[in-house]
Motif scaffolding. Structure first.
Motif, PDB file in Angstrom:
ATOM      1  N   SER A  91      32.667  46.399  44.749  1.00 36.69           N
ATOM      2  CA  SER A  91      33.827  46.716  43.495  1.00 36.69           C
ATOM      3  C   SER A  91      35.349  46.329  43.671  1.00 36.69           C
ATOM      4  O   SER A  91      35.481  46.733  45.393  1.00 36.69           O
ATOM      5  CB  SER A  91      34.070  48.502  43.113  1.00 36.69           C
ATOM      6  OG  SER A  91      33.112  48.837  42.429  1.00 36.69           O
ATOM      7  N   SER A  92      35.912  45.142  43.387  1.00 42.29           N
ATOM      8  CA  SER A  92      36.788  44.190  44.138  1.00 42.29           C
ATOM      9  C   SER A  92      38.508  45.458  43.847  1.00 42.29           C
ATOM     10  O   SER A  92      38.636  46.392  42.956  1.00 42.29           O
ATOM     11  CB  SER A  92      37.559  42.983  43.035  1.00 42.29           C
ATOM     12  OG  SER A  92      37.211  42.866  41.727  1.00 42.29           O
ATOM     13  N   ARG A  93      39.576  45.024  45.109  1.00 35.28           N
ATOM     14  CA  ARG A  93      40.529  45.974  44.518  1.00 35.28           C
ATOM     15  C   ARG A  93      41.670  45.400  43.889  1.00 35.28           C
ATOM     16  O   ARG A  93      42.063  43.834  44.447  1.00 35.28           O
ATOM     17  CB  ARG A  93      40.805  46.397  45.910  1.00 35.28           C
ATOM     18  CG  ARG A  93      39.739  47.025  46.631  1.00 35.28           C
ATOM     19  CD  ARG A  93      39.869  47.092  48.260  1.00 35.28           C
ATOM     20  NE  ARG A  93      38.314  47.994  48.746  1.00 35.28           N
ATOM     21  CZ  ARG A  93      38.212  47.990  49.898  1.00 35.28           C
ATOM     22  NH1 ARG A  93      39.177  47.465  50.744  1.00 35.28           N
ATOM     23  NH2 ARG A  93      37.443  49.310  50.554  1.00 35.28           N
ATOM     24  N   LEU A  94      42.594  45.641  43.386  1.00 33.18           N
ATOM     25  CA  LEU A  94      43.992  44.476  43.285  1.00 33.18           C
ATOM     26  C   LEU A  94      44.709  44.397  44.356  1.00 33.18           C
ATOM     27  O   LEU A  94      45.051  45.403  45.154  1.00 33.18           O
ATOM     28  CB  LEU A  94      44.818  45.989  42.808  1.00 33.18           C
ATOM     29  CG  LEU A  94      46.287  45.773  42.044  1.00 33.18           C
ATOM     30  CD1 LEU A  94      46.485  44.626  41.922  1.00 33.18           C
ATOM     31  CD2 LEU A  94      46.794  47.244  42.197  1.00 33.18           C
ATOM     32  N   GLY A  95      44.883  43.470  44.568  1.00 32.79           N
ATOM     33  CA  GLY A  95      45.869  42.877  45.347  1.00 32.79           C
ATOM     34  C   GLY A  95      45.088  41.796  45.757  1.00 32.79           C
ATOM     35  O   GLY A  95      45.077  41.371  46.839  1.00 32.79           O
ATOM     36  N   GLN A  96      43.393  41.670  45.614  1.00 31.39           N
ATOM     37  CA  GLN A  96      42.794  41.232  46.826  1.00 31.39           C
ATOM     38  C   GLN A  96      42.250  40.025  45.554  1.00 31.39           C
ATOM     39  O   GLN A  96      41.590  40.220  45.207  1.00 31.39           O
ATOM     40  CB  GLN A  96      41.048  42.213  46.940  1.00 31.39           C
ATOM     41  CG  GLN A  96      40.024  41.211  47.636  1.00 31.39           C
ATOM     42  CD  GLN A  96      38.823  42.572  47.933  1.00 31.39           C
ATOM     43  OE1 GLN A  96      38.413  43.338  46.981  1.00 31.39           O
ATOM     44  NE2 GLN A  96      38.060  42.714  49.427  1.00 31.39           N
ATOM     45  N   TYR A 106      37.914  44.885  38.594  1.00 29.01           N
ATOM     46  CA  TYR A 106      39.362  44.718  39.131  1.00 29.01           C
ATOM     47  C   TYR A 106      39.470  45.709  39.180  1.00 29.01           C
ATOM     48  O   TYR A 106      40.120  46.014  37.907  1.00 29.01           O
ATOM     49  CB  TYR A 106      39.367  43.406  38.931  1.00 29.01           C
ATOM     50  CG  TYR A 106      40.660  42.845  39.693  1.00 29.01           C
ATOM     51  CD1 TYR A 106      40.383  41.926  41.181  1.00 29.01           C
ATOM     52  CD2 TYR A 106      42.103  43.545  39.079  1.00 29.01           C
ATOM     53  CE1 TYR A 106      41.614  41.777  41.863  1.00 29.01           C
ATOM     54  CE2 TYR A 106      43.461  42.936  39.401  1.00 29.01           C
ATOM     55  CZ  TYR A 106      43.006  41.945  40.945  1.00 29.01           C
ATOM     56  OH  TYR A 106      44.509  41.994  41.246  1.00 29.01           O
ATOM     57  N   GLY A 107      40.377  46.681  40.299  1.00 33.92           N
ATOM     58  CA  GLY A 107      41.666  47.254  40.792  1.00 33.92           C
ATOM     59  C   GLY A 107      41.240  48.375  40.199  1.00 33.92           C
ATOM     60  O   GLY A 107      41.618  49.416  39.973  1.00 33.92           O
ATOM     61  N   LEU A 108      39.708  48.592  39.130  1.00 39.39           N
ATOM     62  CA  LEU A 108      39.881  49.897  38.669  1.00 39.39           C
ATOM     63  C   LEU A 108      38.965  51.037  39.680  1.00 39.39           C
ATOM     64  O   LEU A 108      38.302  51.052  40.311  1.00 39.39           O
ATOM     65  CB  LEU A 108      39.023  50.258  38.225  1.00 39.39           C
ATOM     66  CG  LEU A 108      38.929  48.558  36.479  1.00 39.39           C
ATOM     67  CD1 LEU A 108      38.285  48.739  35.741  1.00 39.39           C
ATOM     68  CD2 LEU A 108      40.225  49.593  36.080  1.00 39.39           C
ATOM     69  N   LEU A 109      39.673  52.683  39.549  1.00 34.05           N
ATOM     70  CA  LEU A 109      38.964  53.331  40.549  1.00 34.05           C
ATOM     71  C   LEU A 109      38.530  54.755  39.811  1.00 34.05           C
ATOM     72  O   LEU A 109      39.005  55.705  39.026  1.00 34.05           O
ATOM     73  CB  LEU A 109      40.008  54.004  41.276  1.00 34.05           C
ATOM     74  CG  LEU A 109      40.093  55.080  42.863  1.00 34.05           C
ATOM     75  CD1 LEU A 109      39.613  54.735  43.599  1.00 34.05           C
ATOM     76  CD2 LEU A 109      42.120  55.123  42.832  1.00 34.05           C
ATOM     77  N   ARG A 110      37.521  55.273  40.104  1.00 33.26           N
ATOM     78  CA  ARG A 110      37.398  56.589  39.854  1.00 33.26           C
ATOM     79  C   ARG A 110      38.581  57.466  40.331  1.00 33.26           C
ATOM     80  O   ARG A 110      38.073  57.766  41.763  1.00 33.26           O
ATOM     81  CB  ARG A 110      35.915  57.185  40.021  1.00 33.26           C
ATOM     82  CG  ARG A 110      34.927  56.345  38.560  1.00 33.26           C
ATOM     83  CD  ARG A 110      33.243  56.017  39.845  1.00 33.26           C
ATOM     84  NE  ARG A 110      32.763  57.015  40.145  1.00 33.26           N
ATOM     85  CZ  ARG A 110      31.782  57.015  40.975  1.00 33.26           C
ATOM     86  NH1 ARG A 110      31.416  55.769  41.149  1.00 33.26           N
ATOM     87  NH2 ARG A 110      31.172  58.143  41.370  1.00 33.26           N
ATOM     88  N   ASN A 118      46.687  41.434  36.565  1.00 35.34           N
ATOM     89  CA  ASN A 118      47.759  42.461  37.178  1.00 35.34           C
ATOM     90  C   ASN A 118      48.162  43.369  36.420  1.00 35.34           C
ATOM     91  O   ASN A 118      48.790  44.570  36.177  1.00 35.34           O
ATOM     92  CB  ASN A 118      48.433  41.615  38.694  1.00 35.34           C
ATOM     93  CG  ASN A 118      47.789  41.725  39.727  1.00 35.34           C
ATOM     94  OD1 ASN A 118      46.437  41.514  39.509  1.00 35.34           O
ATOM     95  ND2 ASN A 118      48.377  41.440  40.800  1.00 35.34           N
ATOM     96  N   PRO A 119      48.716  42.607  35.009  1.00 37.22           N
ATOM     97  CA  PRO A 119      49.838  43.480  33.802  1.00 37.22           C
ATOM     98  C   PRO A 119      48.748  44.348  33.135  1.00 37.22           C
ATOM     99  O   PRO A 119      48.769  45.239  32.688  1.00 37.22           O
ATOM    100  CB  PRO A 119      50.461  42.342  33.176  1.00 37.22           C
ATOM    101  CG  PRO A 119      50.351  40.931  34.701  1.00 37.22           C
ATOM    102  CD  PRO A 119      49.067  41.357  35.316  1.00 37.22           C
ATOM    103  N   ARG A 120      47.757  43.851  32.813  1.00 35.94           N
ATOM    104  CA  ARG A 120      46.578  44.588  32.072  1.00 35.94           C
ATOM    105  C   ARG A 120      45.889  46.130  32.969  1.00 35.94           C
ATOM    106  O   ARG A 120      45.956  46.644  32.380  1.00 35.94           O
ATOM    107  CB  ARG A 120      45.464  43.501  31.574  1.00 35.94           C
ATOM    108  CG  ARG A 120      45.245  42.469  30.698  1.00 35.94           C
ATOM    109  CD  ARG A 120      44.744  41.707  30.622  1.00 35.94           C
ATOM    110  NE  ARG A 120      44.475  40.902  29.494  1.00 35.94           N
ATOM    111  CZ  ARG A 120      44.935  40.881  27.628  1.00 35.94           C
ATOM    112  NH1 ARG A 120      43.589  41.747  27.658  1.00 35.94           N
ATOM    113  NH2 ARG A 120      44.267  40.421  27.224  1.00 35.94           N
ATOM    114  N   LEU A 121      46.080  45.484  34.387  1.00 34.90           N
ATOM    115  CA  LEU A 121      45.171  46.543  35.276  1.00 34.90           C
ATOM    116  C   LEU A 121      46.595  48.454  35.387  1.00 34.90           C
ATOM    117  O   LEU A 121      45.931  49.087  35.195  1.00 34.90           O
ATOM    118  CB  LEU A 121      45.299  46.786  36.602  1.00 34.90           C
ATOM    119  CG  LEU A 121      44.721  47.714  37.725  1.00 34.90           C
ATOM    120  CD1 LEU A 121      43.593  48.231  37.082  1.00 34.90           C
ATOM    121  CD2 LEU A 121      44.704  46.870  39.125  1.00 34.90           C
ATOM    122  N   LEU A 122      47.401  47.020  35.067  1.00 24.53           N
ATOM    123  CA  LEU A 122      49.186  48.767  35.277  1.00 24.53           C
ATOM    124  C   LEU A 122      48.544  49.058  34.244  1.00 24.53           C
ATOM    125  O   LEU A 122      49.300  50.541  34.048  1.00 24.53           O
ATOM    126  CB  LEU A 122      50.270  47.380  35.882  1.00 24.53           C
ATOM    127  CG  LEU A 122      50.221  46.976  37.156  1.00 24.53           C
ATOM    128  CD1 LEU A 122      51.317  46.393  37.069  1.00 24.53           C
ATOM    129  CD2 LEU A 122      50.739  49.051  37.672  1.00 24.53           C
TER     130      LEU A 122
END
Length: 391
Positions: free
Chosen positions: A187-192, A277-281, A360-364
């Protein structure tokens, strides 16, 4: 894309759903046939460019078709899911991928070893075989989640070409448990960036698969260094395959086999990168992570990519129902949506500045501007919070 029909002699209350994409699923068999098409076209025309043909098809034609044809967000009604999954036609669409996959590999070994191809031609053929191998991992993913013993065996066979048999263990028992958490290497992370994610996922997934098997065998009182270890047996299957091909065609094929394997599993990993990408439980008061929901996977209903990936892009339903067959996977409105299909998103992922600008804008937006709810890469956490934390 869908229609309703009534089976002959059935009461009016019994409605049968018709899959508008039913015969489009056969197009998934076009990709593993490409080595033969390239061979024929190169021989007929004398142009070596055809050895590279699959590359622009996958990363040029398919993304373009996604943009031109659009999306299909129709879902099969719940009343027909059992019937739809029992239709064996859909299974054969995946079963037939494997003989084509391995026939292409044998053809490539023959062409690599017999001479007559330039270094550039051999490189193009290697890329083509590697792309087929990557799609073979996707086929293995579909088969490996099923309860049928034959399908599980076929999944392991499909993975042997890329030496990625541990994926069968880690994905089912690791990724699906830890998905969208910092503990999940896939699971990839925001900023990675993808290039930072790739070694972590490759190494972390192999280590996780080994650890999961060691735990399982420990509960049975058995050593991990035994034939009962599914990771070892999967790697042994790859070693046996490469040994047989080397014996048949000579040691000169080994470098090409190694490169195509790397291309294949890198395709898997770039798909892993974009799926969560960037999603977190979030953690519950008990300290455990909340249940995985449709909001923890990026989804896409672009038709072309979904056809060639057996609905992998309906990823939320796959995580909710891992054994559900591809033809029955559903679209969720609440899932975060990718701007295009996986083929186009891969092109963005390998260029980190473009990826960040688009995703990144979509994740935010998905987290209503609250970046602290995202899965942030530890190395860039300070920078991300400084830029977006005030929102």
């Amino acid at each position: 894309m869908v229609g309703i029909s009534y089976p002959l002699g059935a009461p009016a209350s019994q409605v049968t759903w018709r899959d508008g994409k039913r015969y489009l699923w056969l197009l998934g068999l076009v990709l593993p046939a490409f080595p033969f098409a390239a061979w024929g076209l190169a021989a007929a025309t004398g142009y070596g460019i055809f050895w590279w043909l699959l590359l622009p098809v996958v990363f040029g034609v398919i993304p373009l078709v996604d943009l031109l044809v659009g999306k299909d967000s129709d879902n099969p009604p719940d009343s027909v899911l059992a019937w739809l999954e029992s239709d064996r036609y859909y299974r054969w669409c995946t079963y037939l991928f494997l003989p084509l996959q391995y026939a292409g590999l044998v053809l490539a070994c023959w062409l690599w070893s017999r001479g007559g191809l330039s270094a550039v031609d051999k490189a193009g053929l290697t890329v083509t075989i590697g792309i087929v191998a990557g799609f073979g991992i996707n086929t293995a993913h579909e088969l490996g989640h099923k309860k049928d013993a034959l399908e599980r065996v076929l999944a392991r066979i499909a993975l042997a070409q890329t030496c990625y048999g541990h994926f069968y263990i880690e994905h089912n028992r690791g990724h699906h448990v830890r998905v969208a958490t910092p503990e999940d290497p896939a699971s990839s992370r925001l900023g990675q960036s993808f290039w930072a994610f790739l070694p972590r996922s490759v190494y972390g997934s192999a280590r996780s698969g080994w650890h999961l098997e060691k735990q399982r065998l420990g509960r049975l009182g058995k050593s991990p260094w035994s034939p009962h270890n599914d990771v070892l047996s999967a790697w042994a299957m790859s070693a046996a395959l490469f040994t047989v091909l080397t014996a048949a065609f000579g040691p000169g094929v080994l470098p090409y086999l190694a490169v195509q394997a790397v291309i294949g599993f890198c395709l898997l990993e770039v798909v892993n990168y974009l799926e969560h990408y960037g999603l977190l439980r979030q953690k519950t008061p008990s300290g455990r992570y909340e249940r995985c929901t449709p909001q923890h996977s990026w989804n896409s209903d672009d038709i072309a990519s979904n056809i060639f990936l057996y609905h992998l892009q309906r990823h939320s339903d796959h995580h909710a129902n891992p054994t559900r067959r591809y033809q029955a996977l559903r679209h969720f409105e609440e899932s975060p949506q990718l701007p295009t299909g996986y083929a186009g998103m891969i092109l963005l992922a390998v260029v980190p500045p473009l990826w960040r600008r688009v995703m990144n804008p979509r994740l935010l937006a998905h987290y209503e501007g609250d970046v602290t709810r995202a899965n942030i890469h530890p190395r860039t956490r300070g920078k991300v919070l400084a830029r977006h934390g005030s929102r």
